[in-house]
Each structure stands twice: as structure tokens, then as C-alpha cells.
Design a protein around this motif. Structure first.
Motif, mmCIF file in Angstrom:
data_model
loop_
_atom_site.group_PDB
_atom_site.id
_atom_site.type_symbol
_atom_site.label_atom_id
_atom_site.label_comp_id
_atom_site.label_asym_id
_atom_site.label_seq_id
_atom_site.Cartn_x
_atom_site.Cartn_y
_atom_site.Cartn_z
ATOM 1 N N GLU A 28 0.965 -1.219 -0.139
ATOM 2 C CA GLU A 28 -0.030 0.033 -0.114
ATOM 3 C C GLU A 28 0.856 1.277 0.126
ATOM 4 O O GLU A 28 0.507 2.257 -0.732
ATOM 5 C CB GLU A 28 -1.045 -0.080 1.245
ATOM 6 N N ASP A 32 1.236 3.887 -2.802
ATOM 7 C CA ASP A 32 1.081 5.432 -2.626
ATOM 8 C C ASP A 32 2.064 6.247 -3.372
ATOM 9 O O ASP A 32 1.953 7.519 -3.810
ATOM 10 C CB ASP A 32 1.072 5.829 -1.040
ATOM 11 N N CYS A 33 3.313 5.555 -3.124
ATOM 12 C CA CYS A 33 4.565 6.589 -3.714
ATOM 13 C C CYS A 33 4.438 6.500 -5.311
ATOM 14 O O CYS A 33 4.809 7.511 -5.954
ATOM 15 C CB CYS A 33 5.895 5.654 -3.371
ATOM 16 N N CYS A 69 9.610 9.597 -1.469
ATOM 17 C CA CYS A 69 8.732 8.670 -0.953
ATOM 18 C C CYS A 69 9.483 7.447 -1.066
ATOM 19 O O CYS A 69 9.419 6.801 0.179
ATOM 20 C CB CYS A 69 7.258 8.669 -1.777
#
Length: 109
Positions: A28, A32-33, A69
Motif C-alpha cells: 500500500e 502510494d509512492c 517517497c
């Protein structure tokens, strides 16, 4: 007896800290990155010649954010998860990010 129990607790702690089910959370976070990058790459097919320069600049910004990230992701998860399980979780979480990762050799076998 106490010594055996202590060894059992230590072994359990070691197993949990070395990939005890963090693959879904890692997937997850990875998605997201890279979600914005995957979306931008998909949208790149619709770029016109007049907006090409602007699109390139935007992609550079998106890539820089993704790389930053990823540094945080590496610190938290790299070497601590089962990569085969992680790969499946990424595939389930975001197919576009999974395709981007495969295309970039993230899941080399």
C-alpha cells in the motif's frame, strides 16, 4: 524452563521483525509512492505537441516526489518483507503501479 521460554519469546520477536506480515502495508505504501507516476504515464499517451514540454516538467516533479517517497519506504520495509508476497499485494492493490514496477524491473526474478 525459564530459559526455554525466553528463547521462544526472542525467536518470536525476531520472526515478527523480519517480515511478519508487513507485505500488505508495504504494498500500500509502495502504491502510494508511485500511483501518481503510473497515472501520469497512462495519461502521457494523450499529450499534444503543444503541451509536451509542460508534461515533461510535470513528470520530472512527479518522479522526484516518488523517489523521495521511496527513500522512506526503503528505510521502513527494504529487506524486511517477503518479496513474492509483496509483489502479489502490489498487484492486488494497484494494477497500474504493478505494471510500472514490472516495466522498470522492480520484480526481477
Amino acid at each position: 524452563m525459564k530459559k526455554g521460554l525466553l528463547l521462544l519469546v526472542l525467536a518470536g520477536t525476531f520472526l515478527v521483525s523480519c517480515g511478519g506480515g508487513q507485505e500488505k502495508e508495504a504494498a500500500e505504501a509502495f502504491c502510494d509512492c508511485y500511483a501518481e507516476s503510473a497515472e501520469a504515464i497512462e495519461a502521457a499517451g494523450e499529450v499534444t505537441a503543444s503541451s509536451l514540454f509542460e508534461s515533461v516538467e510535470k513528470m520530472k516533479e512527479i518522479d522526484a516526489k516518488a523517489q523521495e517517497c521511496r527513500k522512506g519506504w526503503d528505510e521502513k520495509y527494504n529487506g524486511k518483507i517477503d518479496l513474492a508476497i509483496f509483489e502479489e499485494e502490489v498487484k492486488k492493490t494497484n494494477e497500474s503501479v504493478y505494471k510500472l514496477a514490472v516495466d522498470n524491473g522492480v520484480f526481477k526474478k
